[in-house]
Design a protein around this motif. Structure first.
Motif, PDB file in Angstrom:
ATOM      1  N   ASP A 117       0.834  -1.195   0.000  1.00 19.15           N
ATOM      2  CA  ASP A 117       0.000   0.000   0.000  1.00 19.15           C
ATOM      3  C   ASP A 117       0.872   1.250   0.000  1.00 19.15           C
ATOM      4  N   LEU A 118       0.416   2.263  -0.755  1.00 14.62           N
ATOM      5  CA  LEU A 118       1.093   3.557  -0.752  1.00 14.62           C
ATOM      6  C   LEU A 118       0.284   4.473   0.165  1.00 14.62           C
ATOM      7  N   HIS A 119       0.636   4.497   1.439  1.00  6.81           N
ATOM      8  CA  HIS A 119      -0.193   5.133   2.458  1.00  6.81           C
ATOM      9  C   HIS A 119      -0.268   6.650   2.329  1.00  6.81           C
ATOM     10  N   THR A 120       0.680   7.249   1.616  1.00  5.42           N
ATOM     11  CA  THR A 120       0.672   8.711   1.507  1.00  5.42           C
ATOM     12  C   THR A 120      -0.177   9.210   0.353  1.00  5.42           C
ATOM     13  N   VAL A 121      -0.621   8.296  -0.525  1.00  9.77           N
ATOM     14  CA  VAL A 121      -1.447   8.699  -1.669  1.00  9.77           C
ATOM     15  C   VAL A 121      -2.869   8.979  -1.199  1.00  9.77           C
TER      16      VAL A 121
END
Length: 262
Positions: free
Chosen positions: A2-6
């Motif tokens: 997962d790209l949590h900052t997107v």
């Protein structure tokens, strides 16, 4: 991963939408493969509706969003295309998601779409945030491990593969530490109309190297050309040490030379 900052996905990506903190999204198999804490938005290229393959008299244009499955099916009559697709050693799930453009832009030494595009003298169309298009030879696109000539806001639109190169006689060699391992060495030779050959070295080196011989080369000619690749260009990681990669490169290069010259 997962790209949590997107926080936002723009789909389809609008022209001129790019801003710092954005990333162009294709299949996502490379993009989601590691943490990217600097990203805030993804600009979805797959929703643009580009046809995977566009054929013309002078060759074929491969959309950056063309999946490996579409490429393998659409160009199945060309053995070198099939060989490079199978160099992924990936399941059908990856083939149906991973894109040709994503593999190029990830710029990993083992990227087989890099090998294919360079070996077939491909030309890449790059689109800037303002819509301006520039064309770059595939051999000049990757500059190192994970680095390319792409500028901020630029994306890869397509790869043109000329018909003459697609129809040429080729020879392919690939090596890794074990049967299902990542490519440690991937060489492609191509016979030229005038009798010479071109030899593309990838996977073993940080960027592609193309050796061209106007006439059928002797073994010493190929060895001398390989010697001009700097020692520091050979990759050093868990998939193979530089001295082994260099040895295998020379071994495969001679096999390819003998095959094509014969």
């Amino acid at each position: 991963m997962d790209l949590h900052t997107v926080t936002e996905v723009i789909s389809p990506a609008a022209p001129g939408a790019w801003r710092p903190g954005d990333a162009w999204l294709g299949g996502g198999t490379a993009l989601f493969g590691e943490p990217r804490p600097h990203l805030r938005r993804l600009l979805d290229l797959t929703a643009a509706g580009w046809p995977p393959l566009t054929f013309s008299d002078d060759g074929v244009d491969v959309a950056a969003t063309c999946t490996i499955a579409d490429l393998a099916e659409g160009l199945s009559r060309h053995g070198i295309v099939r060989q490079c697709c199978h160099a992924f050693l990936a399941s059908f799930k990856i083939w149906n998601v991973a894109t040709v453009g994503g593999n190029l832009c990830a710029a990993l030494p083992a990227g087989p779409m890099i090998s294919l595009s360079v070996a077939l003298d491909g030309t890449l169309s790059l689109v800037a945030a303002d819509g301006a298009v520039r064309r770059v030879p595939a051999a000049e696109f990757v500059t190192g491990e994970g680095t390319t000539v792409l500028r901020d806001g630029e994306f890869l639109r397509s790869i043109h593969l000329p018909s003459a190169a697609l129809g040429a006689r080729t020879a392919y060699r690939r090596g890794s530490l074990h049967r299902h391992g990542r490519s440690a060495v991937l060489l492609i030779g191509r016979a030229e109309p005038a009798g010479g050959i071109s030899l593309t070295v990838t996977a073993a080196t940080r960027r592609p190297h193309v050796l061209r011989f106007a006439e059928p080369p002797h073994a010493d000619d190929v060895a001398a050309a390989l010697d001009r690749i700097p020692a520091e260009q050979y990759v050093d990681d868990v998939h193979g040490r530089p001295v082994w990669r260099r040895h295998l490169t020379r071994h495969y290069a001679e096999q390819i030379r003998a095959e094509l010259v014969a």
